[in-house]
Design a protein around this motif. Structure first.
Motif, PDB file in Angstrom:
ATOM      1  N   LEU A   1       0.833  -1.200   0.000  1.00 21.08           N
ATOM      2  CA  LEU A   1       0.000   0.000   0.000  1.00 21.08           C
ATOM      3  C   LEU A   1       0.873   1.258   0.000  1.00 21.08           C
ATOM      4  CD1 LEU A   1      -2.600  -1.247   2.631  1.00 21.08           C
ATOM      5  CD2 LEU A   1      -2.921  -1.110   0.169  1.00 21.08           C
ATOM      6  N   ALA A   2       2.018   1.160   0.702  1.00 21.16           N
ATOM      7  CA  ALA A   2       2.927   2.309   0.766  1.00 21.16           C
ATOM      8  C   ALA A   2       3.527   2.597  -0.604  1.00 21.16           C
ATOM      9  CB  ALA A   2       4.034   2.048   1.786  1.00 21.16           C
ATOM     10  N   LYS A   3       3.768   1.547  -1.356  1.00 13.62           N
ATOM     11  CA  LYS A   3       4.300   1.727  -2.703  1.00 13.62           C
ATOM     12  C   LYS A   3       3.320   2.552  -3.535  1.00 13.62           C
ATOM     13  CE  LYS A   3       6.473  -0.011  -6.605  1.00 13.62           C
ATOM     14  NZ  LYS A   3       5.894  -1.200  -7.259  1.00 13.62           N
ATOM     15  N   TRP A   4       2.038   2.269  -3.344  1.00 17.10           N
ATOM     16  CA  TRP A   4       1.017   3.044  -4.058  1.00 17.10           C
ATOM     17  C   TRP A   4       1.152   4.529  -3.714  1.00 17.10           C
ATOM     18  CZ3 TRP A   4      -2.778   6.456  -2.831  1.00 17.10           C
ATOM     19  CH2 TRP A   4      -3.664   6.786  -3.867  1.00 17.10           C
ATOM     20  N   CYS A   5       1.502   4.796  -2.449  1.00 20.55           N
ATOM     21  CA  CYS A   5       1.649   6.195  -1.998  1.00 20.55           C
ATOM     22  C   CYS A   5       2.928   6.822  -2.536  1.00 20.55           C
ATOM     23  CB  CYS A   5       1.718   6.271  -0.478  1.00 20.55           C
ATOM     24  SG  CYS A   5       0.202   5.856   0.334  1.00 20.55           S
ATOM     25  N   GLY A   6       3.768   6.045  -3.189  1.00 18.43           N
ATOM     26  CA  GLY A   6       5.010   6.588  -3.711  1.00 18.43           C
ATOM     27  C   GLY A   6       6.164   6.524  -2.726  1.00 18.43           C
ATOM     28  N   ALA A   7       6.052   5.685  -1.703  1.00 23.49           N
ATOM     29  CA  ALA A   7       7.126   5.571  -0.715  1.00 23.49           C
ATOM     30  C   ALA A   7       8.286   4.756  -1.279  1.00 23.49           C
ATOM     31  CB  ALA A   7       6.596   4.902   0.546  1.00 23.49           C
ATOM     32  N   SER A   8       9.508   5.130  -0.889  1.00 20.19           N
ATOM     33  CA  SER A   8      10.647   4.286  -1.263  1.00 20.19           C
ATOM     34  C   SER A   8      10.860   3.269  -0.145  1.00 20.19           C
ATOM     35  CB  SER A   8      11.897   5.127  -1.479  1.00 20.19           C
ATOM     36  OG  SER A   8      12.171   5.889  -0.334  1.00 20.19           O
ATOM     37  N   ILE A   9      11.074   2.026  -0.561  1.00 23.99           N
ATOM     38  CA  ILE A   9      11.010   0.911   0.383  1.00 23.99           C
ATOM     39  C   ILE A   9      12.295   0.105   0.352  1.00 23.99           C
ATOM     40  CG2 ILE A   9       9.788  -1.252   0.879  1.00 23.99           C
ATOM     41  CD1 ILE A   9       7.352   0.070  -0.522  1.00 23.99           C
ATOM     42  N   THR A  10      12.752  -0.317   1.529  1.00 26.23           N
ATOM     43  CA  THR A  10      13.894  -1.223   1.553  1.00 26.23           C
ATOM     44  C   THR A  10      13.709  -2.204   2.698  1.00 26.23           C
ATOM     45  OG1 THR A  10      16.299  -1.368   1.572  1.00 26.23           O
ATOM     46  CG2 THR A  10      15.310   0.202   3.089  1.00 26.23           C
ATOM     47  N   GLU A  11      14.567  -3.233   2.745  1.00 25.81           N
ATOM     48  CA  GLU A  11      14.459  -4.160   3.870  1.00 25.81           C
ATOM     49  C   GLU A  11      15.830  -4.420   4.477  1.00 25.81           C
ATOM     50  OE1 GLU A  11      12.861  -8.001   2.822  1.00 25.81           O
ATOM     51  OE2 GLU A  11      14.344  -8.348   1.280  1.00 25.81           O
ATOM     52  N   ILE A  12      15.856  -4.740   5.766  1.00 23.99           N
ATOM     53  CA  ILE A  12      17.106  -5.112   6.416  1.00 23.99           C
ATOM     54  C   ILE A  12      16.884  -6.376   7.239  1.00 23.99           C
ATOM     55  CG2 ILE A  12      18.039  -2.766   6.547  1.00 23.99           C
ATOM     56  CD1 ILE A  12      17.174  -2.604   9.403  1.00 23.99           C
ATOM     57  N   GLU A  13      17.967  -7.111   7.427  1.00 19.91           N
ATOM     58  CA  GLU A  13      17.860  -8.329   8.226  1.00 19.91           C
ATOM     59  C   GLU A  13      17.702  -7.971   9.693  1.00 19.91           C
ATOM     60  OE1 GLU A  13      20.771 -11.418   7.745  1.00 19.91           O
ATOM     61  OE2 GLU A  13      20.798 -11.079   5.578  1.00 19.91           O
ATOM     62  N   VAL A  14      16.859  -8.734  10.381  1.00 18.16           N
ATOM     63  CA  VAL A  14      16.707  -8.506  11.812  1.00 18.16           C
ATOM     64  C   VAL A  14      16.874  -9.824  12.560  1.00 18.16           C
ATOM     65  CG1 VAL A  14      15.134  -6.566  11.542  1.00 18.16           C
ATOM     66  CG2 VAL A  14      14.207  -8.875  11.693  1.00 18.16           C
ATOM     67  N   ARG A  15      17.149  -9.694  13.833  1.00 16.42           N
ATOM     68  CA  ARG A  15      17.215 -10.896  14.668  1.00 16.42           C
ATOM     69  C   ARG A  15      15.798 -11.360  14.988  1.00 16.42           C
ATOM     70  NH1 ARG A  15      21.159  -8.105  18.886  1.00 16.42           N
ATOM     71  NH2 ARG A  15      20.396  -6.282  17.760  1.00 16.42           N
ATOM     72  N   HIS A  16      15.669 -12.613  15.274  1.00 18.66           N
ATOM     73  CA  HIS A  16      14.353 -13.138  15.631  1.00 18.66           C
ATOM     74  C   HIS A  16      14.532 -14.171  16.734  1.00 18.66           C
ATOM     75  CE1 HIS A  16      10.429 -15.326  14.756  1.00 18.66           C
ATOM     76  NE2 HIS A  16      10.076 -14.082  14.972  1.00 18.66           N
ATOM     77  N   HIS A  17      13.673 -14.129  17.718  1.00 17.03           N
ATOM     78  CA  HIS A  17      13.799 -15.044  18.857  1.00 17.03           C
ATOM     79  C   HIS A  17      12.571 -15.930  18.954  1.00 17.03           C
ATOM     80  CE1 HIS A  17      17.139 -12.513  19.952  1.00 17.03           C
ATOM     81  NE2 HIS A  17      16.347 -11.459  19.921  1.00 17.03           N
ATOM     82  N   PRO A  18      12.760 -17.142  19.496  1.00 10.72           N
ATOM     83  CA  PRO A  18      11.586 -17.977  19.727  1.00 10.72           C
ATOM     84  C   PRO A  18      10.687 -17.318  20.773  1.00 10.72           C
ATOM     85  CG  PRO A  18      13.613 -19.140  20.358  1.00 10.72           C
ATOM     86  CD  PRO A  18      14.004 -17.781  19.935  1.00 10.72           C
ATOM     87  N   ARG A  19       9.413 -17.612  20.732  1.00 12.98           N
ATOM     88  CA  ARG A  19       8.492 -17.042  21.719  1.00 12.98           C
ATOM     89  C   ARG A  19       8.777 -17.654  23.085  1.00 12.98           C
ATOM     90  NH1 ARG A  19       3.378 -14.854  22.760  1.00 12.98           N
ATOM     91  NH2 ARG A  19       2.660 -13.922  20.828  1.00 12.98           N
ATOM     92  N   ARG A  20       9.039 -16.812  24.075  1.00  8.03           N
ATOM     93  CA  ARG A  20       9.370 -17.338  25.401  1.00  8.03           C
ATOM     94  C   ARG A  20       8.142 -17.451  26.288  1.00  8.03           C
ATOM     95  NH1 ARG A  20      13.745 -13.577  27.221  1.00  8.03           N
ATOM     96  NH2 ARG A  20      13.041 -14.018  29.327  1.00  8.03           N
ATOM     97  N   PHE A  21       7.264 -16.458  26.218  1.00 10.45           N
ATOM     98  CA  PHE A  21       6.074 -16.481  27.082  1.00 10.45           C
ATOM     99  C   PHE A  21       4.816 -16.498  26.217  1.00 10.45           C
ATOM    100  CE2 PHE A  21       9.349 -13.689  28.926  1.00 10.45           C
ATOM    101  CZ  PHE A  21       9.699 -14.434  30.024  1.00 10.45           C
ATOM    102  N   GLY A  22       3.738 -16.989  26.816  1.00  8.97           N
ATOM    103  CA  GLY A  22       2.441 -16.918  26.143  1.00  8.97           C
ATOM    104  C   GLY A  22       2.405 -17.741  24.866  1.00  8.97           C
ATOM    105  N   GLN A  23       1.348 -17.534  24.088  1.00  8.75           N
ATOM    106  CA  GLN A  23       1.169 -18.337  22.877  1.00  8.75           C
ATOM    107  C   GLN A  23       0.972 -17.452  21.660  1.00  8.75           C
ATOM    108  OE1 GLN A  23      -2.336 -20.343  24.031  1.00  8.75           O
ATOM    109  NE2 GLN A  23      -1.255 -22.131  24.852  1.00  8.75           N
ATOM    110  N   THR A  24       1.257 -18.047  20.491  1.00 11.84           N
ATOM    111  CA  THR A  24       0.955 -17.326  19.268  1.00 11.84           C
ATOM    112  C   THR A  24      -0.556 -17.258  19.088  1.00 11.84           C
ATOM    113  OG1 THR A  24       1.120 -17.326  16.887  1.00 11.84           O
ATOM    114  CG2 THR A  24       1.212 -19.456  17.949  1.00 11.84           C
ATOM    115  N   LYS A  25      -1.034 -16.210  18.427  1.00 10.18           N
ATOM    116  CA  LYS A  25      -2.471 -16.022  18.268  1.00 10.18           C
ATOM    117  C   LYS A  25      -2.964 -16.519  16.918  1.00 10.18           C
ATOM    118  CE  LYS A  25      -1.686 -13.705  21.960  1.00 10.18           C
ATOM    119  NZ  LYS A  25      -0.344 -13.543  22.505  1.00 10.18           N
ATOM    120  N   TYR A  26      -2.077 -17.078  16.131  1.00 11.83           N
ATOM    121  CA  TYR A  26      -2.485 -17.443  14.780  1.00 11.83           C
ATOM    122  C   TYR A  26      -2.201 -18.902  14.483  1.00 11.83           C
ATOM    123  CZ  TYR A  26      -2.525 -12.415  14.224  1.00 11.83           C
ATOM    124  OH  TYR A  26      -2.780 -11.083  14.385  1.00 11.83           O
ATOM    125  N   GLY A  27      -2.976 -19.479  13.571  1.00  4.51           N
ATOM    126  CA  GLY A  27      -2.732 -20.841  13.128  1.00  4.51           C
ATOM    127  C   GLY A  27      -2.549 -20.880  11.630  1.00  4.51           C
TER     128      GLY A  27
END
Ligand code: UDP
Ligand code: MG
Length: 312
Positions: free
Chosen positions: A180-206
């Protein structure tokens, strides 16, 4: 206000304190004014109490609480609407995203990008139910929207505020913000991020989320490509279908009137008539669409463009 961090919270009581500590440390090191906006999306555990405790200690925290669970997209939208920062950072409350990555995002924005998206290259989730569907979804979304990102699902993203203020989210559309941002004319990039396993609680999606993503993708594609010209979208197949139907019927009429051939035995007649009707249906649908988008744009005062600057 320089930076707003927007965090949706649904039953994350155990993560909130450690999340806040790390976030505070990172944001203080950056040394710019900031706010942290937590949106309690109708949590049924102690999340709200924990949040209120945090708020008492720290006035950079803003809290929004929903009456019930409205879903992640609604929570994020509420936070975006409220945010006053020039740069808006979105992230999850469950500690799967690492607050320590935020400075990298800000650096990219400083480079001139309007939207920076995280890529969980080494994602710590289950393979079959999370990673595999997500690979397929990311490939599809990239292909269809034309915005190539490895990881649409990563919540850790940073935006210039004008991008966010020009996007209206419905349903579960937060995943498609880059498109949607591209439609607005935004310039977009991506960077690598760290990711951790879920420690507490549960995921809300299946797994059912994947199907919803695909349906949403159809909506997004339609919105991006044809929302201001639905008659072009429906009209072209409509005209083609009617034309083929018309040719078939003309041919059969010739047989009937000049060669006196009975048409009751010709299934082709049915097809011809069917195609003409389908064509008329398509064109009518397109016209209804034209009506609908006028109502949509005019009642919402939603413009069909985004202005970068005006010089008088
Ligand atoms: N969340 C929310 N409302 C919902 C579902 C989720 O605010 O109805 C929040 C949740 O608390 C978390 C984020 O959205 O901060 C992402 O949810 P989750 O971690 O369950 O998704 P996953 O990382 O498993 O894709
Ligand atoms: Mg998560």
């Amino acid at each position: 206000m320089d930076i707003s961090v927007v965090i949706p919270v649904y039953n994350e009581e155990a993560s909130l304190n450690p999340l806040y500590e790390r976030l505070k440390k990172t944001l203080q090191e950056i040394n710019r004014s900031y706010e942290i906006i937590f949106i309690d999306d109708g949590s049924k555990d102690q999340s709200w109490r924990v949040l209120k405790h945090l708020k008492e200690k720290d006035e950079n925290i803003k809290l929004i609480r929903f009456t019930r669970n409205f879903g992640q997209t609604a929570a994020i939208s509420a936070g975006f609407e409220y945010a006053k920062g020039e740069i808006i950072v979105g992230m999850d409350a469950d500690l799967q995203n690492d607050p320590g990555d935020i400075p990298h995002f800000l650096a990219k924005i400083e480079e001139g990008y309007d939207l920076v998206s995280g890529w969980r290259r080494h994602r710590k989730d289950t393979l079959l139910t999370r990673k595999l569907p997500s690979w397929i979804a990311n490939w599809l979304i990239s292909k269809i929207t034309g915005v190539k990102l490895h990881d649409y699902g990563c919540s850790l993203k940073a935006y210039r505020s004008w991008v966010i203020k020009n996007i209206h989210l419905y349903g579960e559309m937060h995943r498609f913000i880059p498109a949607l941002a591209k439609w607005c004319g935004a310039s977009i990039t991506e960077i690598e991020v760290r990711h951790h396993p879920r420690r507490f609680g549960q995921t809300k999606y299946g797994l059912s989320r994947t199907l919803k993503v695909i349906l949403d993708l159809i909506t997004v594609k339609f919105l991006l490509s044809y929302s201001t010209k639905p008659l072009h979208f429906f009209g072209i197949p409509g005209i083609l279908s009617s034309l083929v139907g018309f040719l078939i019927c003309s041919y059969l009429s010739l047989l009937k009137f000049f060669y006196h051939i009975q048409l009751s035995q010709r299934p082709l007649l049915l097809l011809g008539i069917l195609l003409i009707f389908i064509g008329i249906q398509f064109i009518s649908l397109g016209l209804l669409g034209e009506l609908a988008i006028r109502i949509y744009h005019e009642t919402q005062r939603k413009s069909i463009y985004v202005i970068k600057e005006i010089i008088e």
